[in-house]
Design an enzyme around this catalytic site. Structure first.
Site, PDB file in Angstrom:
ATOM      1  N   GLU A 149     -24.915  51.331 -21.084  1.00 38.84           N
ATOM      2  CA  GLU A 149     -25.100  50.015 -20.451  1.00 38.84           C
ATOM      3  C   GLU A 149     -24.023  49.617 -19.434  1.00 38.84           C
ATOM      4  O   GLU A 149     -23.428  48.551 -19.541  1.00 38.84           O
ATOM      5  CB  GLU A 149     -25.210  48.945 -21.544  1.00 38.84           C
ATOM      6  CG  GLU A 149     -26.315  49.241 -22.537  1.00 38.84           C
ATOM      7  CD  GLU A 149     -26.368  48.277 -23.723  1.00 38.84           C
ATOM      8  OE1 GLU A 149     -25.627  47.279 -23.732  1.00 38.84           O
ATOM      9  OE2 GLU A 149     -27.172  48.533 -24.640  1.00 38.84           O
TER      10      GLU A 149
ATOM     11  N   GLU B 129     -34.028  54.051 -28.068  1.00 33.90           N
ATOM     12  CA  GLU B 129     -33.947  52.870 -28.947  1.00 33.90           C
ATOM     13  C   GLU B 129     -35.276  52.103 -28.949  1.00 33.90           C
ATOM     14  O   GLU B 129     -35.310  50.886 -28.775  1.00 33.90           O
ATOM     15  CB  GLU B 129     -32.810  51.951 -28.468  1.00 33.90           C
ATOM     16  CG  GLU B 129     -31.483  52.644 -28.322  1.00 33.90           C
ATOM     17  CD  GLU B 129     -30.322  51.730 -27.958  1.00 33.90           C
ATOM     18  OE1 GLU B 129     -30.452  50.490 -28.039  1.00 33.90           O
ATOM     19  OE2 GLU B 129     -29.268  52.268 -27.570  1.00 33.90           O
TER      20      GLU B 129
HETATM   21  O1  9MR Z   1     -28.725  47.427 -33.608  1.00 32.62           O
HETATM   22  C1  9MR Z   1     -27.396  47.116 -33.304  1.00 32.62           C
HETATM   23  C2  9MR Z   1     -26.987  45.800 -33.989  1.00 32.62           C
HETATM   24  O2  9MR Z   1     -26.980  45.967 -35.390  1.00 32.62           O
HETATM   25  C3  9MR Z   1     -25.617  45.359 -33.496  1.00 32.62           C
HETATM   26  O3  9MR Z   1     -25.321  44.091 -34.047  1.00 32.62           O
HETATM   27  C4  9MR Z   1     -25.641  45.299 -31.977  1.00 32.62           C
HETATM   28  C5  9MR Z   1     -24.299  44.852 -31.428  1.00 32.62           C
HETATM   29  O4  9MR Z   1     -24.402  44.588 -30.090  1.00 32.62           O
HETATM   30  O5  9MR Z   1     -25.961  46.580 -31.458  1.00 32.62           O
HETATM   31  C6  9MR Z   1     -27.250  46.965 -31.801  1.00 32.62           C
HETATM   32  O6  9MR Z   1     -27.577  48.169 -31.176  1.00 32.62           O
HETATM   33  C7  9MR Z   1     -27.567  48.169 -29.740  1.00 32.62           C
HETATM   34  C8  9MR Z   1     -27.284  49.588 -29.301  1.00 32.62           C
HETATM   35  O7  9MR Z   1     -26.113  50.073 -29.901  1.00 32.62           O
HETATM   36  C9  9MR Z   1     -27.165  49.670 -27.793  1.00 32.62           C
HETATM   37  N1  9MR Z   1     -28.328  49.123 -27.154  1.00 32.62           N
HETATM   38  C10 9MR Z   1     -28.754  47.804 -27.580  1.00 32.62           C
HETATM   39  C11 9MR Z   1     -28.908  47.788 -29.101  1.00 32.62           C
HETATM   40  C12 9MR Z   1     -29.435  46.426 -29.546  1.00 32.62           C
HETATM   41  O8  9MR Z   1     -28.493  45.429 -29.243  1.00 32.62           O
END
Ligand code: 9MR
Length: 358
Positions: free
Chosen positions: A152, A268
């Site tokens: 990102e 994802e």
């Molecule tokens: O699923 C993840 C969630 O449990 C966390 O709180 C969050 C923190 O920002 O990150 C989520 O996973 C992310 C992933 O690592 C990167 N892309 C976006 C995902 C959803 O936010």
């Protein structure tokens, strides 16, 4: 007698081929791997872990391999949760996608600051990044087949200009504030390649089918690859909703990425039943709270569209990963019903849409 036996075998084969495949990974075995992002419950609860093993051929740690999870302080490494996931994969012969070496979020914040809480120099940041990347990659080298190296980096929204009046597509992260260029991304890929020449290295982002963002991602990756930065693949996060992106936009994005890299992963995937999309929670629309047949049918149509595109590009698509195992585990909360298994870990009708394609 021999003829009878052959006939019997043919009948068995015919019945077998008429049966739907028994799992997602089976259904797609000739096309690409099917993956799932897991939390600790998913791999310790026996019913949930049996489901993971039955359905999936690739796994990602939802949170447990992120910089903040494994390296909270300069001299402290917390491996327990990440190790448990790696061991689960080793034990069950499931491949592990590494997620994520670098990200502006869930980052080791200490990496950016000196003892007086001022930003460190670019060189100090790079040295810390290198040490982090080498340590993590080396620890999981035997089981991690690919890494999201940077996650990102591209900004959403309208174009902005940098101090010199040039178009600036990068997110204004602390990495960017310290480096004022894309050098931190290039370095991260170099460090990862040094640490494991065999792992596939990915750039991963969300809203990747939005034509403007797709353009920015393509421009960045193309220029880095031209300069020899070791980027093997693009991760399309796939945080979609039932209204978009359109099949045409998904198709267009995959085709454009496939022109630049040989490996595409959907990293994802989930499909919300409201109008929100992307990698952040917005809570602006609560339509998911009342789930109607119309919403469910739209979700089935959107999942079908995503997998049609993925199948068309199976030559470049190696893996499609769902972001969480069931609606109960989803980072979006269960009221978005975004996944193939319900909150009791039972397959939903949309599971069959994905598994039993024609
Ligand atoms: O699923 C993840 C969630 O449990 C966390 O709180 C969050 C923190 O920002 O990150 C989520 O996973 C992310 C992933 O690592 C990167 N892309 C976006 C995902 C959803 O936010």
């Amino acid at each position: 007698m021999r003829k009878l036996l052959l006939l019997a075998l043919a009948a068995v084969a015919l019945t077998a081929s008429a049966q739907p495949p028994s799992s997602l990974k089976d259904a797609y075995k000739d096309l690409f791997m099917m993956g799932v992002a897991v939390n600790q419950r998913n791999i310790t609860d026996s019913a949930q872990s049996a489901l993971v093993v039955r359905e999936f051929s690739s796994m990602t740690a939802e949170n447990d391999m992120k910089p903040a999870s494994v390296h909270p302080r300069p001299d402290t490494w917390t491996w327990e949760r990440a190790d448990r996931i790696a061991d689960f994969c080793r034990h069950h012969g499931i491949k592990l996608r590494g997620h994520t070496l670098m990200w502006h979020n869930q980052m080791c914040d200490w990496m950016f600051y000196d003892a007086d809480h001022r930003f460190v120099s670019k060189d100090t940041l790079f040295q810390r990044m290198r040490q982090h990347i080498h340590t993590v990659v080396n620890r999981y080298k035997d089981i991690v087949y690919c890494w999201d190296v940077f996650n990102e980096c591209i900004a959403d929204g309208p174009r902005r200009l940098d101090a010199d009046g040039h178009d600036q597509p990068l997110r204004e992260s602390k990495f960017y504030q310290i480096c004022h260029s894309d050098e931190f991304i290039r370095k991260a890929f170099e460090y990862a390649r040094e640490a494991d020449p065999d792992a596939l290295l990915f750039y991963n982002d969300y809203n990747e089918c939005d034509p403007v963002k797709c353009d920015r991602i393509c421009t960045m990756i193309r220029s880095m690859k031209a300069d020899g930065v070791p980027i093997d693949g693009i991760g399309m996060q796939g945080h979609y909703n039932i209204y978009g992106p359109s099949e045409a936009d998904i198709e267009n994005a995959v085709s454009r990425y496939a022109d630049i890299v040989d490996h595409i992963h959907m990293t994802e995937l989930d499909i919300r039943v409201n109008r929100e999309m992307g990698g952040q929670l917005q809570h602006s629309d609560n339509a998911g709270a009342t789930l109607t047949d119309t919403l469910l049918r739209r979700q089935q149509a959107q999942y079908a569209a995503v997998f049609r595109v993925m199948r068309r590009h199976a030559d470049k698509v190696d893996c499609v990963t769902f972001w969480n195992l069931s609606d109960r585990d989803s980072w979006l909360g269960p009221d978005n019903y975004p996944l193939l298994f319900d909150r009791n870990y039972q397959p939903k009708p949309v599971y069959h849409t994905v598994r039993d394609f024609e």
